[in-house]
Design a protein around this motif. Structure first.
Motif, mmCIF file in Angstrom:
data_model
loop_
_atom_site.group_PDB
_atom_site.id
_atom_site.type_symbol
_atom_site.label_atom_id
_atom_site.label_comp_id
_atom_site.label_asym_id
_atom_site.label_seq_id
_atom_site.Cartn_x
_atom_site.Cartn_y
_atom_site.Cartn_z
ATOM 1 N N VAL A 1 32.088 -78.997 11.604
ATOM 2 C CA VAL A 1 33.166 -78.298 10.907
ATOM 3 C C VAL A 1 33.964 -79.317 10.114
ATOM 4 O O VAL A 1 34.376 -80.350 10.643
ATOM 5 C CB VAL A 1 34.102 -77.561 11.888
ATOM 6 N N GLY A 2 34.167 -79.034 8.841
ATOM 7 C CA GLY A 2 34.963 -79.899 7.988
ATOM 8 C C GLY A 2 35.695 -79.082 6.955
ATOM 9 O O GLY A 2 35.532 -77.856 6.888
ATOM 10 N N PRO A 3 36.524 -79.705 6.139
ATOM 11 C CA PRO A 3 37.245 -78.962 5.108
ATOM 12 C C PRO A 3 36.292 -78.174 4.211
ATOM 13 O O PRO A 3 35.455 -78.739 3.525
ATOM 14 C CB PRO A 3 37.970 -80.063 4.320
ATOM 15 N N GLY A 4 36.373 -76.849 4.262
ATOM 16 C CA GLY A 4 35.545 -75.999 3.422
ATOM 17 C C GLY A 4 34.070 -76.001 3.773
ATOM 18 O O GLY A 4 33.245 -75.648 2.921
ATOM 19 N N ARG A 5 33.716 -76.318 5.009
ATOM 20 C CA ARG A 5 32.291 -76.405 5.354
ATOM 21 C C ARG A 5 32.068 -76.137 6.834
ATOM 22 O O ARG A 5 32.816 -76.604 7.695
ATOM 23 C CB ARG A 5 31.742 -77.784 4.995
ATOM 24 N N LEU A 6 30.996 -75.370 7.114
ATOM 25 C CA LEU A 6 30.508 -75.178 8.481
ATOM 26 C C LEU A 6 28.997 -75.262 8.444
ATOM 27 O O LEU A 6 28.353 -74.652 7.581
ATOM 28 C CB LEU A 6 30.919 -73.805 9.024
ATOM 29 N N SER A 7 28.417 -76.032 9.370
ATOM 30 C CA SER A 7 26.958 -76.090 9.466
ATOM 31 C C SER A 7 26.535 -75.962 10.916
ATOM 32 O O SER A 7 27.217 -76.459 11.819
ATOM 33 C CB SER A 7 26.426 -77.406 8.877
ATOM 34 N N GLY B 1 33.980 -82.204 14.563
ATOM 35 C CA GLY B 1 34.961 -81.753 13.592
ATOM 36 C C GLY B 1 36.028 -80.887 14.222
ATOM 37 O O GLY B 1 36.012 -80.608 15.424
ATOM 38 N N ASP B 2 36.972 -80.471 13.397
ATOM 39 C CA ASP B 2 38.139 -79.732 13.860
ATOM 40 C C ASP B 2 38.161 -78.351 13.212
ATOM 41 O O ASP B 2 38.187 -78.244 11.983
ATOM 42 C CB ASP B 2 39.400 -80.512 13.468
ATOM 43 N N PRO B 3 38.154 -77.271 13.997
ATOM 44 C CA PRO B 3 38.226 -75.929 13.408
ATOM 45 C C PRO B 3 39.436 -75.729 12.510
ATOM 46 O O PRO B 3 39.407 -74.910 11.598
ATOM 47 C CB PRO B 3 38.285 -75.017 14.636
ATOM 48 N N ALA B 4 40.514 -76.494 12.759
ATOM 49 C CA ALA B 4 41.715 -76.353 11.935
ATOM 50 C C ALA B 4 41.503 -76.862 10.514
ATOM 51 O O ALA B 4 42.363 -76.639 9.653
ATOM 52 C CB ALA B 4 42.882 -77.109 12.581
ATOM 53 N N THR C 1 42.227 -83.458 17.978
ATOM 54 C CA THR C 1 43.471 -82.717 18.119
ATOM 55 C C THR C 1 43.893 -82.198 16.766
ATOM 56 O O THR C 1 43.984 -82.924 15.798
ATOM 57 C CB THR C 1 44.576 -83.647 18.689
ATOM 58 N N ALA C 2 44.134 -80.882 16.691
ATOM 59 C CA ALA C 2 44.514 -80.276 15.417
ATOM 60 C C ALA C 2 45.860 -80.821 14.961
ATOM 61 O O ALA C 2 46.809 -80.905 15.719
ATOM 62 C CB ALA C 2 44.598 -78.758 15.572
ATOM 63 N N GLN C 3 45.915 -81.190 13.696
ATOM 64 C CA GLN C 3 47.153 -81.697 13.139
ATOM 65 C C GLN C 3 47.134 -81.479 11.655
ATOM 66 O O GLN C 3 46.174 -81.817 10.978
ATOM 67 C CB GLN C 3 47.300 -83.188 13.448
#
Length: 364
Positions: free
Chosen positions: A312-318, A275-278, A8-10
């Protein structure tokens, strides 16, 4: 079957909003001590305690509401923040007769609420009013010199609030400009794609139409074949333009994850998302959306995979698949992803997975 797991995005500020608000309440120890030691009439003391409790409730609730709001600093939405601000001032005034000079301890809270919850003009009004009130009390009130420490705290907090709100506002503006730049760059790329597609298709169609016109009398069968080719090329061009132009619409990373999952599932490929897209900023998410779209296309065309994992993580997409791995020659799709990442100030990497398949990674 597709596996699509999300948190859940927060926002981080939302998780700790109540904690941060409560930490500042330690400074209300001064009016609390003032109420305990107050020599005012009992009615004033009771009113003071009631006003102090109400002040705490208004401050905590107002701070949490503000931190959870999507409104940027300096742009309050609705009458809520103004009502909370007025309530804080009223509570401080009602408590003052019982606590005397320690009522100055309310000023940092009122000043901070104005800085973060109201307009920029009220940030300056609250700072000026707090400094004037505190300075006049220290200079003119009997025993006011004993409250010079509070005056210094108020002055320092005025500087801190001004600097921090300025930095937050500029950071938000930079983020907005980055998103606009990324969007503009993407639309320019779409315009180039449409231009190249139409230019190539119309050139071929023109040549075939000229050939069909010359053959229509001497070789009708060949002419009909050329006309069929023209029909096919036209249909392909229309489909290509539609597909390219549809990419000009701003699609969120969430939407692209869902679209990629549907496309992969139709091809019998499982999608697992971790991970969270947010976790990505809006500008980062826009670039990540483009790269995810192209990576999905490459998997469908070339990978022969059965599973795709997106992290998906802070500053990263794989994006990793379990297919047959990369080819020796880098195609237009990979070059496009590399160019988009570079334009967004990110590092792009594509490599073979140790267990087979291909890994596409973009990092800021």
């Amino acid at each position: 079957m597709r596996t699509h797991t999300r948190r859940t995005a927060q926002k981080p500020w939302e998780r700790f909003a109540s904690v941060m608000a409560l930490i500042w309440l330690v400074f209300l120890i001064y009016p609390m001590v003032g109420l305990v030691r107050s020599e005012a009439a009992t009615a004033w003391v009771v009113l003071g305690w009631t006003a102090l409790v109400l002040f705490v409730v208004l401050y905590v609730v107002g701070a949490i509401r503000g931190m959870r709001s999507d409104a940027p600093i300096g742009s309050p939405r609705g009458p809520g923040p103004w009502l909370f601000f007025a309530g804080l001032i009223c509570c401080a005034l009602l408590c003052a007769p019982a606590v005397g000079g320690t009522a100055l301890s309310f000023l940092p809270f009122i000043m901070s609420f104005a800085s973060y919850g109201l307009t920029r003009a009220w940030h300056w009004i609250a700072i000026a009013a707090a400094l004037i009130i505190a300075a006049l009390f220290v200079l003119l009130a009997p025993g006011g010199v004993g409250y010079v420490t509070l005056l210094i705290i108020i002055a320092l907090l005025a500087v801190v609030n001004t600097v921090s709100t300025t930095l937050i506002t500029r950071s938000a503006e930079a983020e907005r400009l980055g998103l606009e730049l990324a969007t503009s760059t993407g639309r320019e790329a779409v315009a180039r794609d449409v231009h190249d597609l139409i230019g190539h298709s119309l050139t071929v169609v023109r040549l075939k139409a000229q050939l069909a016109r010359r053959l229509i009398d001497s070789d009708p069968e060949r002419a009909r074949a050329e006309l069929a080719d023209i029909e096919s090329l036209t249909a392909e061009a229309i489909a290509g333009v539609r597909a390219t132009v549809s990419g000009a619409r701003t699609v969120t990373l969430d939407e692209q994850l869902a679209a990629s999952g549907d496309a992969l599932r139709a091809a019998g490929v499982e999608l697992a998302v971790d991970g969270d897209p947010a976790a990505l900023s809006p500008a980062q998410a826009l670039t990540a959306t483009w790269i995810l779209r192209e990576a999905t296309t490459n998997v469908l065309r070339h990978a022969e995979a059965s599973l795709v994992r997106v992290q998906v993580g802070p500053g990263r997409l794989s994006i990793a698949d379990d297919g047959r791995g990369r080819s020796d020659q880098e195609g237009n799709g990979v070059r496009g992803m590399r160019e988009r990442a570079a334009a967004a100030g990110a590092r792009f990497r594509i490599d073979d997975e140790d267990s087979g398949g291909t890994l596409v990674e973009v990092m800021w």
